[in-house]
Design a protein around this motif. Structure first.
Motif, PDB file in Angstrom:
ATOM      1  N   MET A  87      36.450  46.146  48.335  1.00 23.68           N
ATOM      2  CA  MET A  87      37.676  45.793  48.075  1.00 23.68           C
ATOM      3  C   MET A  87      38.787  46.526  48.829  1.00 23.68           C
ATOM      4  N   LEU A  90      38.753  46.123  52.491  1.00 24.97           N
ATOM      5  CA  LEU A  90      39.529  45.035  52.912  1.00 24.97           C
ATOM      6  C   LEU A  90      41.267  45.094  52.570  1.00 24.97           C
ATOM      7  N   TRP A  91      41.660  45.743  51.406  1.00 27.96           N
ATOM      8  CA  TRP A  91      43.085  45.644  51.260  1.00 27.96           C
ATOM      9  C   TRP A  91      43.740  46.715  52.351  1.00 27.96           C
ATOM     10  N   LEU A 130      38.682  38.978  51.512  1.00 27.79           N
ATOM     11  CA  LEU A 130      39.157  39.532  50.362  1.00 27.79           C
ATOM     12  C   LEU A 130      38.856  38.429  49.028  1.00 27.79           C
TER      13      LEU A 130
END
Length: 144
Positions: A87, A90-91, A130
């Protein structure tokens, strides 16, 4: 955001993500094309300049919260679980491609058509990944 993040902050982040999703989709003319903007109270979704500004404002709040969470996380010596690492990656990609899109929109800058296309598609693809990863992580955590 972690379970130890204050509840109000998690709510604000969730609302920011929802606003980013809606305003990001509004940057593509799908709301007008499919008649959603014709519904009472949703005419603003067809206003490109308003949704563009709304996307930037929500992105600024989300960036603040993401960087705050990252700095707080760096202060803790514990390792991050694999799902949370995914995560975070992806951010980071979404932030990087979003910044490329901001630079592309500046009046004195030109990335050229190739890099612009890559930044646009990468931003959209990472956001979709995401969403899938967040749902999968939520589902996996719920099964424990």
């Amino acid at each position: 955001m972690t379970a130890r993040t204050p509840r109000a902050e998690r709510w604000i982040f969730g609302i920011c993500v929802a606003v980013l999703a809606v305003s990001g989709m509004a940057q593509m003319p799908i709301f007008k094309r499919y008649g959603i903007a014709d519904l009472p109270g949703l005419g603003w979704t067809a206003d490109f300049y308003f949704t563009h500004l709304l996307h930037y404002l929500a992105a600024a709040v989300a960036l603040f919260l993401l960087f705050r969470a990252a700095l707080l996380r760096l202060a803790e010596p514990r390792a991050l679980p694999a799902g949370r690492c995914l995560m975070a990656g992806l951010w980071a990609g979404i932030v990087a491609t979003g910044l490329a899109r901001v630079v592309k929109n500046l009046p004195d800058w030109s990335l050229g058509p190739g890099p612009t296309l890559v930044a646009d598609w990468a931003h959209l693809g990472l956001v979709m990944l995401l969403g899938v990863a967040a749902l999968a992580l939520r589902w996996a955590e719920g099964r424990k």
